[in-house]
Design a protein around this motif. Sequence first.
Motif, PDB file in Angstrom:
ATOM      1  N   THR A   1       0.835  -1.204   0.000  1.00 46.31           N
ATOM      2  CA  THR A   1       0.000   0.000   0.000  1.00 46.31           C
ATOM      3  C   THR A   1       0.868   1.251   0.000  1.00 46.31           C
ATOM      4  O   THR A   1       1.858   1.338   0.729  1.00 46.31           O
ATOM      5  CB  THR A   1      -0.929   0.026   1.232  1.00 46.31           C
ATOM      6  N   VAL A   2       0.491   2.217  -0.809  1.00 45.21           N
ATOM      7  CA  VAL A   2       1.140   3.522  -0.816  1.00 45.21           C
ATOM      8  C   VAL A   2       0.240   4.475  -0.037  1.00 45.21           C
ATOM      9  O   VAL A   2      -0.954   4.567  -0.297  1.00 45.21           O
ATOM     10  CB  VAL A   2       1.378   4.031  -2.249  1.00 45.21           C
ATOM     11  N   VAL A   3       0.827   5.141   0.950  1.00 44.38           N
ATOM     12  CA  VAL A   3       0.093   6.087   1.777  1.00 44.38           C
ATOM     13  C   VAL A   3       0.654   7.479   1.499  1.00 44.38           C
ATOM     14  O   VAL A   3       1.851   7.720   1.661  1.00 44.38           O
ATOM     15  CB  VAL A   3       0.227   5.743   3.281  1.00 44.38           C
ATOM     16  N   ALA A   4      -0.212   8.384   1.057  1.00 43.14           N
ATOM     17  CA  ALA A   4       0.180   9.750   0.719  1.00 43.14           C
ATOM     18  C   ALA A   4      -0.417  10.710   1.736  1.00 43.14           C
ATOM     19  O   ALA A   4      -1.600  10.611   2.059  1.00 43.14           O
ATOM     20  CB  ALA A   4      -0.317  10.102  -0.675  1.00 43.14           C
ATOM     21  N   PHE A   5       0.391  11.626   2.242  1.00 42.42           N
ATOM     22  CA  PHE A   5      -0.072  12.654   3.169  1.00 42.42           C
ATOM     23  C   PHE A   5      -0.007  13.993   2.451  1.00 42.42           C
ATOM     24  O   PHE A   5       1.056  14.415   1.992  1.00 42.42           O
ATOM     25  CB  PHE A   5       0.805  12.676   4.425  1.00 42.42           C
ATOM     26  N   LEU A   6      -1.160  14.649   2.351  1.00 35.65           N
ATOM     27  CA  LEU A   6      -1.279  15.883   1.586  1.00 35.65           C
ATOM     28  C   LEU A   6      -2.004  16.946   2.397  1.00 35.65           C
ATOM     29  O   LEU A   6      -2.814  16.635   3.259  1.00 35.65           O
ATOM     30  CB  LEU A   6      -2.057  15.623   0.295  1.00 35.65           C
ATOM     31  N   SER A   7      -1.723  18.201   2.057  1.00 36.47           N
ATOM     32  CA  SER A   7      -2.404  19.326   2.697  1.00 36.47           C
ATOM     33  C   SER A   7      -2.810  20.331   1.627  1.00 36.47           C
ATOM     34  O   SER A   7      -2.029  20.605   0.709  1.00 36.47           O
ATOM     35  CB  SER A   7      -1.465  19.999   3.701  1.00 36.47           C
TER      36      SER A   7
ATOM     37  N   VAL B   1      -5.574  13.391   3.955  1.00 32.90           N
ATOM     38  CA  VAL B   1      -5.638  14.805   3.619  1.00 32.90           C
ATOM     39  C   VAL B   1      -5.895  15.617   4.880  1.00 32.90           C
ATOM     40  O   VAL B   1      -6.823  15.315   5.643  1.00 32.90           O
ATOM     41  CB  VAL B   1      -6.745  15.074   2.571  1.00 32.90           C
ATOM     42  N   ASP B   2      -5.072  16.648   5.078  1.00 36.45           N
ATOM     43  CA  ASP B   2      -5.242  17.545   6.221  1.00 36.45           C
ATOM     44  C   ASP B   2      -6.532  18.340   6.035  1.00 36.45           C
ATOM     45  O   ASP B   2      -6.655  19.129   5.110  1.00 36.45           O
ATOM     46  CB  ASP B   2      -4.041  18.484   6.330  1.00 36.45           C
ATOM     47  N   GLY B   3      -7.495  18.102   6.912  1.00 35.60           N
ATOM     48  CA  GLY B   3      -8.787  18.762   6.807  1.00 35.60           C
ATOM     49  C   GLY B   3      -8.876  20.066   7.570  1.00 35.60           C
ATOM     50  O   GLY B   3      -9.864  20.782   7.489  1.00 35.60           O
ATOM     51  N   ARG B   4      -7.824  20.399   8.302  1.00 38.54           N
ATOM     52  CA  ARG B   4      -7.863  21.602   9.123  1.00 38.54           C
ATOM     53  C   ARG B   4      -7.371  22.826   8.368  1.00 38.54           C
ATOM     54  O   ARG B   4      -7.747  23.950   8.687  1.00 38.54           O
ATOM     55  CB  ARG B   4      -7.009  21.384  10.377  1.00 38.54           C
TER      56      ARG B   4
ATOM     57  N   VAL C   1      -9.831   7.174  -7.209  1.00 39.85           N
ATOM     58  CA  VAL C   1      -8.668   6.312  -7.428  1.00 39.85           C
ATOM     59  C   VAL C   1      -7.976   5.864  -6.142  1.00 39.85           C
ATOM     60  O   VAL C   1      -7.021   5.090  -6.189  1.00 39.85           O
ATOM     61  CB  VAL C   1      -7.629   7.008  -8.341  1.00 39.85           C
ATOM     62  N   ALA C   2      -8.450   6.344  -4.986  1.00 39.19           N
ATOM     63  CA  ALA C   2      -7.789   6.019  -3.715  1.00 39.19           C
ATOM     64  C   ALA C   2      -8.797   6.061  -2.575  1.00 39.19           C
ATOM     65  O   ALA C   2      -9.837   6.710  -2.672  1.00 39.19           O
ATOM     66  CB  ALA C   2      -6.669   7.022  -3.436  1.00 39.19           C
ATOM     67  N   SER C   3      -8.461   5.372  -1.502  1.00 42.29           N
ATOM     68  CA  SER C   3      -9.213   5.542  -0.257  1.00 42.29           C
ATOM     69  C   SER C   3      -8.706   6.841   0.348  1.00 42.29           C
ATOM     70  O   SER C   3      -7.494   7.073   0.392  1.00 42.29           O
ATOM     71  CB  SER C   3      -8.933   4.382   0.695  1.00 42.29           C
ATOM     72  N   VAL C   4      -9.607   7.691   0.796  1.00 42.21           N
ATOM     73  CA  VAL C   4      -9.211   9.008   1.287  1.00 42.21           C
ATOM     74  C   VAL C   4      -9.674   9.187   2.729  1.00 42.21           C
ATOM     75  O   VAL C   4     -10.845   8.973   3.044  1.00 42.21           O
ATOM     76  CB  VAL C   4      -9.800  10.140   0.411  1.00 42.21           C
ATOM     77  N   ILE C   5      -8.741   9.575   3.581  1.00 36.71           N
ATOM     78  CA  ILE C   5      -9.040   9.909   4.971  1.00 36.71           C
ATOM     79  C   ILE C   5      -8.861  11.406   5.118  1.00 36.71           C
ATOM     80  O   ILE C   5      -7.848  11.965   4.701  1.00 36.71           O
ATOM     81  CB  ILE C   5      -8.098   9.158   5.939  1.00 36.71           C
ATOM     82  N   LEU C   6      -9.843  12.048   5.716  1.00 40.80           N
ATOM     83  CA  LEU C   6      -9.778  13.477   5.981  1.00 40.80           C
ATOM     84  C   LEU C   6      -9.598  13.642   7.484  1.00 40.80           C
ATOM     85  O   LEU C   6     -10.471  13.255   8.266  1.00 40.80           O
ATOM     86  CB  LEU C   6     -11.076  14.142   5.493  1.00 40.80           C
ATOM     87  N   GLU C   7      -8.440  14.158   7.892  1.00 42.11           N
ATOM     88  CA  GLU C   7      -8.158  14.339   9.317  1.00 42.11           C
ATOM     89  C   GLU C   7      -7.237  15.538   9.496  1.00 42.11           C
ATOM     90  O   GLU C   7      -6.649  16.024   8.538  1.00 42.11           O
ATOM     91  CB  GLU C   7      -7.527  13.086   9.928  1.00 42.11           C
ATOM     92  N   ASP C   8      -7.109  15.993  10.728  1.00 42.70           N
ATOM     93  CA  ASP C   8      -6.187  17.077  11.022  1.00 42.70           C
ATOM     94  C   ASP C   8      -4.754  16.604  10.813  1.00 42.70           C
ATOM     95  O   ASP C   8      -4.464  15.405  10.864  1.00 42.70           O
ATOM     96  CB  ASP C   8      -6.356  17.560  12.467  1.00 42.70           C
TER      97      ASP C   8
ATOM     98  N   PRO D   1      -9.883  21.383   1.639  1.00 48.30           N
ATOM     99  CA  PRO D   1      -9.444  20.073   1.160  1.00 48.30           C
ATOM    100  C   PRO D   1     -10.348  19.459   0.096  1.00 48.30           C
ATOM    101  O   PRO D   1     -10.019  18.410  -0.458  1.00 48.30           O
ATOM    102  CB  PRO D   1      -9.450  19.221   2.428  1.00 48.30           C
ATOM    103  N   ALA D   2     -11.467  20.092  -0.223  1.00 46.11           N
ATOM    104  CA  ALA D   2     -12.452  19.484  -1.127  1.00 46.11           C
ATOM    105  C   ALA D   2     -11.860  19.100  -2.482  1.00 46.11           C
ATOM    106  O   ALA D   2     -12.159  18.030  -3.014  1.00 46.11           O
ATOM    107  CB  ALA D   2     -13.633  20.423  -1.322  1.00 46.11           C
ATOM    108  N   HIS D   3     -11.007  19.959  -3.065  1.00 53.49           N
ATOM    109  CA  HIS D   3     -10.472  19.639  -4.401  1.00 53.49           C
ATOM    110  C   HIS D   3      -9.549  18.424  -4.359  1.00 53.49           C
ATOM    111  O   HIS D   3      -9.542  17.623  -5.286  1.00 53.49           O
ATOM    112  CB  HIS D   3      -9.775  20.853  -5.016  1.00 53.49           C
ATOM    113  N   ILE D   4      -8.791  18.253  -3.284  1.00 49.31           N
ATOM    114  CA  ILE D   4      -7.920  17.080  -3.169  1.00 49.31           C
ATOM    115  C   ILE D   4      -8.766  15.828  -2.976  1.00 49.31           C
ATOM    116  O   ILE D   4      -8.536  14.802  -3.617  1.00 49.31           O
ATOM    117  CB  ILE D   4      -6.901  17.256  -2.015  1.00 49.31           C
ATOM    118  N   VAL D   5      -9.743  15.918  -2.086  1.00 50.70           N
ATOM    119  CA  VAL D   5     -10.624  14.774  -1.823  1.00 50.70           C
ATOM    120  C   VAL D   5     -11.367  14.378  -3.088  1.00 50.70           C
ATOM    121  O   VAL D   5     -11.438  13.192  -3.443  1.00 50.70           O
ATOM    122  CB  VAL D   5     -11.602  15.089  -0.667  1.00 50.70           C
TER     123      VAL D   5
END
Length: 186
Positions: free
Chosen positions: A85-91, A120-123, A137-144, A127-131
Amino acid sequence: MSMPYVLAIVVLVGLLCLLDLLLTLAVIRRLREHTKLIDALYEVVGAGGLPASSGGTAVGEIVGEFDAMTVDGSRVTRDLLPGGTVVAFLSPDCNGCREQLPELVSWAAGQDRSRVLAVVDGRSGDPAHIVTALSPVASVILEDADGPVADAFKVTAFPSFFQVSEGGKVLARAPRVSRLPAGSPA
């Protein structure tokens, strides 16, 4: 206009063109030097050689435990991540994240969606455009930025990319998906 004035203008324009050419060549030389330095840095990063102070779980370590929900309601834990699994952290506030988003989306489109996780950093920012871009194409988690998944991976900088084995062992980490073994073109 007399001939000496025309000649003076031609010489002046010629000198300006020569100066422009010299400056352009100097800029190209400097860009080549920077490219070499950046490539060398990518090689160090690709080999897992980031210093511990740069943040993020080191290659070979097991990420911490976490329990989170994706934006579509699926549960994600360290132990539920499939191998590779590739895990990407984005803001949304991160220029590098915005620049790399098209590359990540394009790469993820050719992968098994269950093996691509975007956190994706939701704080910060919107973040809507990234989500929206990553959800197909990916499972997306929205968190601080200091949420449970980011904390489990010890993420302190965006963007950050990890490849993990089944059970959460970090196989590779990099500042862009194309620098991961899984992100390399076949």
